[in-house]
Write a protein that holds these residues in place. Structure first.
Motif, PDB file in Angstrom:
ATOM      1  N   HIS A   1      48.833  33.283  15.886  1.00  0.00           N
ATOM      2  CA  HIS A   1      47.868  33.228  17.033  1.00  0.00           C
ATOM      3  C   HIS A   1      47.632  34.358  17.708  1.00  0.00           C
ATOM      4  O   HIS A   1      48.374  35.278  17.780  1.00  0.00           O
ATOM      5  N   CYS A   2      46.526  34.280  18.451  1.00  0.00           N
ATOM      6  CA  CYS A   2      46.185  35.592  19.440  1.00  0.00           C
ATOM      7  C   CYS A   2      46.659  35.816  20.613  1.00  0.00           C
ATOM      8  O   CYS A   2      46.799  34.613  21.314  1.00  0.00           O
ATOM      9  N   VAL A   3      47.093  36.782  21.130  1.00  0.00           N
ATOM     10  CA  VAL A   3      47.855  36.929  22.324  1.00  0.00           C
ATOM     11  C   VAL A   3      47.141  37.875  23.236  1.00  0.00           C
ATOM     12  O   VAL A   3      46.747  38.784  22.835  1.00  0.00           O
ATOM     13  N   GLU A   4      46.550  37.558  24.436  1.00  0.00           N
ATOM     14  CA  GLU A   4      46.141  38.120  25.370  1.00  0.00           C
ATOM     15  C   GLU A   4      46.870  38.807  26.315  1.00  0.00           C
ATOM     16  O   GLU A   4      47.566  38.126  27.136  1.00  0.00           O
ATOM     17  N   LEU A   5      46.995  40.227  26.500  1.00  0.00           N
ATOM     18  CA  LEU A   5      48.015  40.996  27.521  1.00  0.00           C
ATOM     19  C   LEU A   5      46.822  41.619  28.478  1.00  0.00           C
ATOM     20  O   LEU A   5      46.021  42.163  28.123  1.00  0.00           O
ATOM     21  N   ASN A   6      47.338  41.719  29.585  1.00  0.00           N
ATOM     22  CA  ASN A   6      46.780  42.433  30.743  1.00  0.00           C
ATOM     23  C   ASN A   6      47.624  43.149  31.421  1.00  0.00           C
ATOM     24  O   ASN A   6      48.591  42.858  32.426  1.00  0.00           O
ATOM     25  N   ILE A   7      47.671  44.640  30.840  1.00  0.00           N
ATOM     26  CA  ILE A   7      48.585  45.464  31.520  1.00  0.00           C
ATOM     27  C   ILE A   7      47.923  46.508  32.374  1.00  0.00           C
ATOM     28  O   ILE A   7      47.138  47.148  31.770  1.00  0.00           O
ATOM     29  N   GLN A   8      48.339  46.555  33.476  1.00  0.00           N
ATOM     30  CA  GLN A   8      47.626  47.536  34.457  1.00  0.00           C
ATOM     31  C   GLN A   8      48.314  48.887  34.604  1.00  0.00           C
ATOM     32  O   GLN A   8      47.477  50.028  34.758  1.00  0.00           O
ATOM     33  N   LEU A   9      49.591  48.593  34.346  1.00  0.00           N
ATOM     34  CA  LEU A   9      50.387  50.170  34.070  1.00  0.00           C
ATOM     35  C   LEU A   9      49.705  51.207  33.290  1.00  0.00           C
ATOM     36  O   LEU A   9      49.628  50.736  31.987  1.00  0.00           O
ATOM     37  N   GLY A  10      49.312  52.106  33.775  1.00  0.00           N
ATOM     38  CA  GLY A  10      48.794  53.361  32.887  1.00  0.00           C
ATOM     39  C   GLY A  10      47.417  53.083  32.499  1.00  0.00           C
ATOM     40  O   GLY A  10      46.854  53.565  31.753  1.00  0.00           O
ATOM     41  N   GLY A  11      46.608  52.062  33.237  1.00  0.00           N
ATOM     42  CA  GLY A  11      45.608  51.763  33.161  1.00  0.00           C
ATOM     43  C   GLY A  11      45.272  51.162  31.457  1.00  0.00           C
ATOM     44  O   GLY A  11      43.900  51.227  31.119  1.00  0.00           O
ATOM     45  N   ILE A  12      46.046  50.465  31.076  1.00  0.00           N
ATOM     46  CA  ILE A  12      45.775  49.852  29.587  1.00  0.00           C
ATOM     47  C   ILE A  12      44.757  48.656  29.803  1.00  0.00           C
ATOM     48  O   ILE A  12      44.113  48.687  28.944  1.00  0.00           O
ATOM     49  N   GLY A  13      44.867  47.798  30.637  1.00  0.00           N
ATOM     50  CA  GLY A  13      43.914  46.895  30.748  1.00  0.00           C
ATOM     51  C   GLY A  13      44.376  45.638  29.951  1.00  0.00           C
ATOM     52  O   GLY A  13      45.378  45.525  29.384  1.00  0.00           O
ATOM     53  N   THR A  14      43.046  45.054  29.405  1.00  0.00           N
ATOM     54  CA  THR A  14      43.428  43.621  28.549  1.00  0.00           C
ATOM     55  C   THR A  14      43.458  44.097  27.013  1.00  0.00           C
ATOM     56  O   THR A  14      42.693  45.046  26.431  1.00  0.00           O
ATOM     57  N   VAL A  15      44.473  43.501  26.345  1.00  0.00           N
ATOM     58  CA  VAL A  15      44.461  43.801  24.958  1.00  0.00           C
ATOM     59  C   VAL A  15      44.802  42.503  24.288  1.00  0.00           C
ATOM     60  O   VAL A  15      45.534  41.862  24.756  1.00  0.00           O
ATOM     61  N   ARG A  16      43.731  42.311  23.221  1.00  0.00           N
ATOM     62  CA  ARG A  16      44.128  41.229  22.552  1.00  0.00           C
ATOM     63  C   ARG A  16      44.479  41.432  21.224  1.00  0.00           C
ATOM     64  O   ARG A  16      44.008  42.250  20.442  1.00  0.00           O
ATOM     65  N   MET A  17      45.728  40.664  20.889  1.00  0.00           N
ATOM     66  CA  MET A  17      46.269  41.110  19.216  1.00  0.00           C
ATOM     67  C   MET A  17      46.715  39.852  18.565  1.00  0.00           C
ATOM     68  O   MET A  17      47.251  38.861  19.422  1.00  0.00           O
ATOM     69  N   THR A  18      46.778  39.805  17.278  1.00  0.00           N
ATOM     70  CA  THR A  18      47.329  38.774  16.539  1.00  0.00           C
ATOM     71  C   THR A  18      48.850  39.369  16.040  1.00  0.00           C
ATOM     72  O   THR A  18      48.469  40.207  15.035  1.00  0.00           O
ATOM     73  N   PRO A  19      49.796  39.142  16.776  1.00  0.00           N
ATOM     74  CA  PRO A  19      51.008  40.178  16.329  1.00  0.00           C
ATOM     75  C   PRO A  19      51.747  39.780  15.069  1.00  0.00           C
ATOM     76  O   PRO A  19      51.647  38.692  14.848  1.00  0.00           O
ATOM     77  N   THR A  20      52.431  40.675  14.304  1.00  0.00           N
ATOM     78  CA  THR A  20      53.196  40.508  13.166  1.00  0.00           C
ATOM     79  C   THR A  20      54.629  40.152  13.935  1.00  0.00           C
ATOM     80  O   THR A  20      54.806  40.290  15.096  1.00  0.00           O
ATOM     81  N   TRP A  21      55.509  39.734  13.178  1.00  0.00           N
ATOM     82  CA  TRP A  21      56.882  39.141  13.417  1.00  0.00           C
ATOM     83  C   TRP A  21      57.536  40.745  13.859  1.00  0.00           C
ATOM     84  O   TRP A  21      58.421  40.677  14.645  1.00  0.00           O
ATOM     85  N   GLU A  22      57.275  41.594  13.364  1.00  0.00           N
ATOM     86  CA  GLU A  22      57.527  43.009  13.664  1.00  0.00           C
ATOM     87  C   GLU A  22      57.240  43.571  14.994  1.00  0.00           C
ATOM     88  O   GLU A  22      58.020  44.169  15.690  1.00  0.00           O
ATOM     89  N   ASP A  23      55.828  42.934  15.187  1.00  0.00           N
ATOM     90  CA  ASP A  23      55.474  43.562  16.622  1.00  0.00           C
ATOM     91  C   ASP A  23      56.346  42.484  17.623  1.00  0.00           C
ATOM     92  O   ASP A  23      56.556  43.406  18.814  1.00  0.00           O
ATOM     93  N   VAL A  24      56.400  41.336  17.310  1.00  0.00           N
ATOM     94  CA  VAL A  24      57.529  40.551  18.170  1.00  0.00           C
ATOM     95  C   VAL A  24      58.645  41.353  18.349  1.00  0.00           C
ATOM     96  O   VAL A  24      59.330  41.492  19.549  1.00  0.00           O
ATOM     97  N   GLN A  25      59.410  41.865  17.387  1.00  0.00           N
ATOM     98  CA  GLN A  25      60.538  42.399  17.553  1.00  0.00           C
ATOM     99  C   GLN A  25      60.649  43.850  18.357  1.00  0.00           C
ATOM    100  O   GLN A  25      61.530  43.981  19.249  1.00  0.00           O
ATOM    101  N   ILE A  26      59.507  44.436  18.064  1.00  0.00           N
ATOM    102  CA  ILE A  26      59.270  45.838  19.001  1.00  0.00           C
ATOM    103  C   ILE A  26      59.113  45.558  20.555  1.00  0.00           C
ATOM    104  O   ILE A  26      59.850  46.043  21.117  1.00  0.00           O
ATOM    105  N   ALA A  27      58.239  44.543  20.598  1.00  0.00           N
ATOM    106  CA  ALA A  27      58.253  44.085  22.030  1.00  0.00           C
ATOM    107  C   ALA A  27      59.513  43.397  22.707  1.00  0.00           C
ATOM    108  O   ALA A  27      59.351  43.695  23.894  1.00  0.00           O
ATOM    109  N   HIS A  28      60.288  42.828  21.897  1.00  0.00           N
ATOM    110  CA  HIS A  28      61.266  42.239  22.422  1.00  0.00           C
ATOM    111  C   HIS A  28      62.261  43.280  22.887  1.00  0.00           C
ATOM    112  O   HIS A  28      62.756  43.209  23.713  1.00  0.00           O
ATOM    113  N   GLN A  29      62.369  44.334  22.147  1.00  0.00           N
ATOM    114  CA  GLN A  29      63.176  45.460  22.372  1.00  0.00           C
ATOM    115  C   GLN A  29      62.659  46.299  23.715  1.00  0.00           C
ATOM    116  O   GLN A  29      63.528  46.593  24.575  1.00  0.00           O
ATOM    117  N   ILE A  30      61.549  46.493  23.676  1.00  0.00           N
ATOM    118  CA  ILE A  30      60.980  47.256  24.838  1.00  0.00           C
ATOM    119  C   ILE A  30      61.065  46.264  26.033  1.00  0.00           C
ATOM    120  O   ILE A  30      61.460  46.803  27.142  1.00  0.00           O
TER     121      ILE A  30
END
Length: 204
Positions: A44-73
């Motif tokens: 499934h696609c996930v939409e993130l809206n991160i204002q810190l650092g001016g990142i803005g809106t990011v849409r992605m379909t994460p892998t399980w490895e992405d989920v693990q990285i995001a969980h660690q951070i």
């Protein structure tokens, strides 16, 4: 039983016969590979809206490895004062800065440990790494560069005052306290928002 039989037909053309079980094996392997490749994605696609650092809106379909990285951070953020609302009446700014500095180092290590195959293969992993780098370099670094050393130097040279007042009272004596606190709380708020957005990716 022949697995593959090559022969010449009555019309002098080349004919090939393949056993049914070999065809079934090829089909099974192809289906297994297709399912394995599909299972890499979280589906499934996930939409993130991160204002810190001016990142803005990011849409992605994460892998399980992405989920693990995001969980660690995310874990690093929410277990430090980074993504916990700062209370100037009780929190000590020196401790906040020490925690943020440790966070910077830890997230940098996590980024460096991301497997190269993931970065090359998956755009979603590239997005996660970009978010982490921009959070550090554009979101957190400017504040630390401006205030960290300056405040630490002032704190160390006025430490005798701690004999007569609490750290919370003493930090209010910093000449640019109001400006520092305002910017500190702004970055803190953005870090909290960043953690909340990463949690969407982690929890789906």
């Amino acid at each position: 039983m022949n697995i593959v039989r090559i022969f010449v037909t009555d019309r002098l053309t080349l004919g090939i016969e393949v056993s049914a079980w070999l065809v079934a094996l090829f089909v099974a392997v192809a289906v297994a590979l297709l399912l394995w490749k599909h299972s890499i994605k979280v589906h499934h696609c996930v939409e993130l809206n991160i204002q810190l650092g001016g990142i803005g809106t990011v849409r992605m379909t994460p892998t399980w490895e992405d989920v693990q990285i995001a969980h660690q951070i995310w874990t690093e953020l929410v277990t430090r004062t980074a993504a916990v609302r700062i209370d100037p009446e009780h929190d000590v700014i020196c401790d906040v800065y020490d925690s943020w500095y440790a966070l910077f180092q830890r997230v940098r290590t996590l980024i460096g440990d991301v497997p190269g195959r993931c970065i090359r293969r998956e755009k979603s992993t590239q997005d996660i790494v970009r978010i982490a780098i921009d959070t550090l370099n554009v979101g957190l670094r400017p504040h630390l560069t401006k205030w960290y050393a300056r405040y630490q130097n002032w704190w160390e040279h006025t430490s005798d005052a701690l004999k007569e007042m609490t750290p919370q009272e003493h930090q209010k004596q910093f000449p640019a306290y109001s400006e520092l606190l305002s910017e500190l709380q702004e970055v803190n708020g953005r870090l909290i928002e960043c953690a909340n957005e990463l949690q969407k990716l982690v929890k789906g």
